[in-house]
Design a protein around this motif. Structure first.
Motif, short mmCIF file in Angstrom:
data_model
loop_
_atom_site.label_atom_id
_atom_site.label_comp_id
_atom_site.label_asym_id
_atom_site.label_seq_id
_atom_site.Cartn_x
_atom_site.Cartn_y
_atom_site.Cartn_z
N SER A 79 -5.41 -15.00 22.24
CA SER A 79 -4.05 -15.33 21.93
C SER A 79 -3.85 -15.10 20.51
O SER A 79 -4.70 -14.78 19.79
N GLY A 80 -2.47 -15.29 20.04
CA GLY A 80 -2.23 -14.97 18.74
C GLY A 80 -0.83 -15.78 18.36
O GLY A 80 -0.04 -16.26 19.32
N CYS A 81 -0.69 -16.01 16.99
CA CYS A 81 0.61 -16.63 16.52
C CYS A 81 1.10 -16.08 15.34
O CYS A 81 0.02 -15.49 14.52
N ASP A 82 2.10 -16.47 14.47
CA ASP A 82 2.32 -15.98 13.15
C ASP A 82 1.66 -16.79 12.24
O ASP A 82 1.67 -16.50 11.06
N GLY A 83 0.88 -17.78 12.66
CA GLY A 83 0.04 -18.69 11.75
C GLY A 83 -1.30 -18.27 11.49
O GLY A 83 -2.06 -18.86 10.88
N PHE A 84 -1.68 -16.99 11.73
CA PHE A 84 -3.01 -16.53 11.94
C PHE A 84 -3.62 -16.01 10.23
O PHE A 84 -2.81 -15.95 9.47
N GLN A 85 -4.65 -17.04 10.33
CA GLN A 85 -5.34 -17.04 8.76
C GLN A 85 -7.02 -16.71 9.07
O GLN A 85 -7.48 -17.17 9.93
N PRO A 86 -7.17 -15.51 8.68
CA PRO A 86 -8.79 -15.01 8.87
C PRO A 86 -9.71 -15.83 8.68
O PRO A 86 -9.61 -16.75 7.70
N ALA A 87 -10.57 -16.11 9.71
CA ALA A 87 -11.74 -17.00 9.51
C ALA A 87 -12.61 -16.39 8.58
O ALA A 87 -12.88 -15.22 8.57
N MET A 88 -13.51 -17.20 7.87
CA MET A 88 -14.30 -16.66 6.73
C MET A 88 -15.80 -17.00 7.09
O MET A 88 -15.96 -18.32 7.60
N MET A 89 -16.62 -15.97 6.99
CA MET A 89 -18.23 -16.58 7.56
C MET A 89 -18.68 -17.20 6.21
O MET A 89 -18.45 -16.87 5.00
#
Length: 69
Positions: free
Chosen positions: A58-68
């Motif tokens: 899924s996806g949306c405009d609020g995507f923020q990349p997860a950090m390892m």
């Protein structure tokens, strides 16, 4: 298995953030592959009142990349 791409929920910091160190979520970040049946909570603050359950693709405009970590 599903392929997960940049901009999709499986690679977003809000996907399953209640249990961010979960082995399945870490695996998605490292392999960019997710089980087809996986559904988890979206913790994006503007959507919090909706208690959304989303798939890794899924996806949306609020995507923020997860950090390892």
């Amino acid at each position: 298995m599903l392929s997960v791409h940049d901009g999709q929920c499986g690679l977003c910091s809000h996907f399953g953030e209640e249990h961010a160190r979960n082995q399945v979520l870490v695996s998605i970040l490292t392999t960019k592959q997710a089980p087809e049946s996986l559904v988890d909570a979206c913790g994006l603050p503007k959507n919090a009142a909706l208690h959304l359950k989303v798939t890794p693709t899924s996806g949306c405009d609020g995507f923020q990349p997860a950090m390892m970590s």
